[in-house]
Structure formats: C-alpha cells, structure tokens
Design a protein around this motif. Sequence first.
Motif, PDB file in Angstrom:
ATOM      1  N   SER A   1     116.572  36.766   9.681  1.00 44.55           N
ATOM      2  CA  SER A   1     115.870  35.491   9.624  1.00 44.55           C
ATOM      3  C   SER A   1     116.592  34.472  10.495  1.00 44.55           C
ATOM      4  O   SER A   1     117.811  34.342  10.427  1.00 44.55           O
ATOM      5  N   ARG A   2     115.857  33.761  11.283  1.00 48.82           N
ATOM      6  CA  ARG A   2     116.434  32.718  12.128  1.00 48.82           C
ATOM      7  C   ARG A   2     115.992  31.324  11.697  1.00 48.82           C
ATOM      8  O   ARG A   2     116.188  30.349  12.398  1.00 48.82           O
ATOM      9  N   GLY A   3     115.336  31.233  10.546  1.00 50.27           N
ATOM     10  CA  GLY A   3     114.973  29.946   9.970  1.00 50.27           C
ATOM     11  C   GLY A   3     113.716  29.331  10.532  1.00 50.27           C
ATOM     12  O   GLY A   3     113.065  29.883  11.413  1.00 50.27           O
ATOM     13  N   VAL A   4     113.385  28.170   9.993  1.00 51.44           N
ATOM     14  CA  VAL A   4     112.220  27.397  10.411  1.00 51.44           C
ATOM     15  C   VAL A   4     112.725  26.199  11.198  1.00 51.44           C
ATOM     16  O   VAL A   4     113.617  25.490  10.747  1.00 51.44           O
ATOM     17  N   LYS A   5     112.140  25.984  12.351  1.00 47.50           N
ATOM     18  CA  LYS A   5     112.547  24.863  13.203  1.00 47.50           C
ATOM     19  C   LYS A   5     111.305  24.155  13.740  1.00 47.50           C
ATOM     20  O   LYS A   5     110.262  24.766  13.914  1.00 47.50           O
ATOM     21  N   GLU A   6     111.455  22.872  14.003  1.00 48.49           N
ATOM     22  CA  GLU A   6     110.372  22.112  14.624  1.00 48.49           C
ATOM     23  C   GLU A   6     110.601  22.041  16.129  1.00 48.49           C
ATOM     24  O   GLU A   6     111.730  21.960  16.589  1.00 48.49           O
ATOM     25  N   ALA A   7     109.520  22.093  16.874  1.00 47.36           N
ATOM     26  CA  ALA A   7     109.589  21.946  18.327  1.00 47.36           C
ATOM     27  C   ALA A   7     108.237  21.434  18.822  1.00 47.36           C
ATOM     28  O   ALA A   7     107.212  21.661  18.187  1.00 47.36           O
ATOM     29  N   GLY A   8     108.238  20.774  19.940  1.00 46.25           N
ATOM     30  CA  GLY A   8     107.010  20.186  20.469  1.00 46.25           C
ATOM     31  C   GLY A   8     106.292  21.082  21.457  1.00 46.25           C
ATOM     32  O   GLY A   8     106.096  20.690  22.600  1.00 46.25           O
ATOM     33  N   PHE A   9     105.892  22.255  21.027  1.00 47.43           N
ATOM     34  CA  PHE A   9     105.188  23.180  21.911  1.00 47.43           C
ATOM     35  C   PHE A   9     103.775  22.670  22.206  1.00 47.43           C
ATOM     36  O   PHE A   9     103.064  22.243  21.292  1.00 47.43           O
ATOM     37  N   LEU A  10     103.368  22.754  23.442  1.00 44.51           N
ATOM     38  CA  LEU A  10     102.045  22.273  23.830  1.00 44.51           C
ATOM     39  C   LEU A  10     100.917  23.008  23.114  1.00 44.51           C
ATOM     40  O   LEU A  10      99.881  22.414  22.819  1.00 44.51           O
ATOM     41  N   VAL A  11     101.092  24.292  22.832  1.00 48.08           N
ATOM     42  CA  VAL A  11     100.019  25.044  22.166  1.00 48.08           C
ATOM     43  C   VAL A  11      99.785  24.562  20.736  1.00 48.08           C
ATOM     44  O   VAL A  11      98.742  24.835  20.160  1.00 48.08           O
ATOM     45  N   LEU A  12     100.753  23.845  20.167  1.00 46.36           N
ATOM     46  CA  LEU A  12     100.594  23.319  18.808  1.00 46.36           C
ATOM     47  C   LEU A  12     100.281  21.828  18.789  1.00 46.36           C
ATOM     48  O   LEU A  12     100.048  21.240  17.738  1.00 46.36           O
ATOM     49  N   TRP A  13     100.235  21.217  19.952  1.00 44.04           N
ATOM     50  CA  TRP A  13     100.053  19.781  20.051  1.00 44.04           C
ATOM     51  C   TRP A  13      98.619  19.395  19.724  1.00 44.04           C
ATOM     52  O   TRP A  13      97.666  20.037  20.175  1.00 44.04           O
ATOM     53  N   LYS A  14      98.473  18.390  18.914  1.00 45.61           N
ATOM     54  CA  LYS A  14      97.174  17.841  18.523  1.00 45.61           C
ATOM     55  C   LYS A  14      96.257  18.859  17.842  1.00 45.61           C
ATOM     56  O   LYS A  14      95.039  18.821  18.011  1.00 45.61           O
ATOM     57  N   THR A  15      96.824  19.768  17.084  1.00 45.96           N
ATOM     58  CA  THR A  15      95.982  20.683  16.323  1.00 45.96           C
ATOM     59  C   THR A  15      95.477  19.959  15.078  1.00 45.96           C
ATOM     60  O   THR A  15      96.146  19.079  14.542  1.00 45.96           O
ATOM     61  N   ALA A  16      94.312  20.323  14.623  1.00 43.66           N
ATOM     62  CA  ALA A  16      93.701  19.681  13.467  1.00 43.66           C
ATOM     63  C   ALA A  16      94.079  20.368  12.157  1.00 43.66           C
ATOM     64  O   ALA A  16      93.644  19.951  11.098  1.00 43.66           O
ATOM     65  N   MET A  17      94.864  21.406  12.253  1.00 45.29           N
ATOM     66  CA  MET A  17      95.271  22.143  11.051  1.00 45.29           C
ATOM     67  C   MET A  17      96.719  22.557  11.233  1.00 45.29           C
ATOM     68  O   MET A  17      97.243  22.513  12.343  1.00 45.29           O
ATOM     69  N   PRO A  18      97.380  22.956  10.152  1.00 46.22           N
ATOM     70  CA  PRO A  18      98.765  23.402  10.294  1.00 46.22           C
ATOM     71  C   PRO A  18      98.857  24.586  11.262  1.00 46.22           C
ATOM     72  O   PRO A  18      98.007  25.470  11.266  1.00 46.22           O
ATOM     73  N   GLY A  19      99.853  24.540  12.103  1.00 45.59           N
ATOM     74  CA  GLY A  19     100.029  25.615  13.075  1.00 45.59           C
ATOM     75  C   GLY A  19     101.494  25.973  13.229  1.00 45.59           C
ATOM     76  O   GLY A  19     102.365  25.107  13.165  1.00 45.59           O
ATOM     77  N   VAL A  20     101.756  27.249  13.384  1.00 44.90           N
ATOM     78  CA  VAL A  20     103.121  27.715  13.604  1.00 44.90           C
ATOM     79  C   VAL A  20     103.117  28.781  14.698  1.00 44.90           C
ATOM     80  O   VAL A  20     102.129  29.481  14.883  1.00 44.90           O
ATOM     81  N   LEU A  21     104.219  28.863  15.407  1.00 41.73           N
ATOM     82  CA  LEU A  21     104.460  29.986  16.304  1.00 41.73           C
ATOM     83  C   LEU A  21     105.412  30.911  15.565  1.00 41.73           C
ATOM     84  O   LEU A  21     106.424  30.458  15.036  1.00 41.73           O
ATOM     85  N   VAL A  22     105.095  32.175  15.529  1.00 40.68           N
ATOM     86  CA  VAL A  22     105.900  33.131  14.776  1.00 40.68           C
ATOM     87  C   VAL A  22     106.609  34.069  15.742  1.00 40.68           C
ATOM     88  O   VAL A  22     105.959  34.740  16.547  1.00 40.68           O
ATOM     89  N   GLU A  23     107.927  34.079  15.682  1.00 40.35           N
ATOM     90  CA  GLU A  23     108.708  35.063  16.431  1.00 40.35           C
ATOM     91  C   GLU A  23     109.103  36.140  15.433  1.00 40.35           C
ATOM     92  O   GLU A  23     109.908  35.908  14.544  1.00 40.35           O
ATOM     93  N   THR A  24     108.505  37.295  15.567  1.00 44.95           N
ATOM     94  CA  THR A  24     108.798  38.365  14.627  1.00 44.95           C
ATOM     95  C   THR A  24     110.109  39.062  14.955  1.00 44.95           C
ATOM     96  O   THR A  24     110.696  39.705  14.100  1.00 44.95           O
ATOM     97  N   GLY A  25     110.543  38.945  16.183  1.00 44.21           N
ATOM     98  CA  GLY A  25     111.793  39.565  16.614  1.00 44.21           C
ATOM     99  C   GLY A  25     111.884  39.484  18.122  1.00 44.21           C
ATOM    100  O   GLY A  25     111.054  38.848  18.770  1.00 44.21           O
ATOM    101  N   PHE A  26     112.900  40.120  18.652  1.00 41.00           N
ATOM    102  CA  PHE A  26     113.137  40.071  20.084  1.00 41.00           C
ATOM    103  C   PHE A  26     113.245  41.490  20.640  1.00 41.00           C
ATOM    104  O   PHE A  26     114.029  42.297  20.143  1.00 41.00           O
TER     105      PHE A  26
END
Length: 83
Positions: free
Chosen positions: A21-46
């Motif tokens: 687990s690498r935790g939950v972090k906030e970031a200003g990704f453009l793909v999540l900008w101005k979404t009308a619903m909760p949105g997350v980017l999920v990194e399942t691994g590398f």
Amino acid sequence: QSIKFAGFVESEFKTKSALKSRGVKEAGFLVLWKTAMPGVLVETGFLSNEGDRKTLSKDSGQAVMAHAIFNAVKKYKTAVTSK
C-alpha cells in the motif's frame, strides 16, 4: 468525497491484495479536474516492480484488484446513501 471514496479503495486493497500500500494522496490531475462526482486514479502496482508485475500479469491478480475496486464502490455508495 473523492478522498472518502479513495479511502474505501485503499482499505479494500489492504485487505484483499498482497501488494504494498502506498496510501491515499491528493493531486491536481487534469483528468480529475472539474468532475461532477468523486473521482480517483488507482495505481494497482508498478510493472517495473517484479513482485507487482508477477501479480498483475496473472488473471487472478487482476481479478483481485477489480473485485477490490468494485467492493469499494459498493461500500462508498452504501455510506453515501445511508445518510
């Protein structure tokens, strides 16, 4: 709301997956900008990490991650609609 949802995803990953687990972090990704619903980017691994790559290259490993995300969505929906 996005952080709350991300917390559910993180919790499911911790209980269902052996990947680190690498935790939950906030970031200003453009793909999540101005979404009308909760949105997350999920990194399942590398894929550059041998252990992650072995897990994620198997159908069973991918299924675990997909089920964890699905369960997180269900738990989030229950939490939001039960208010």
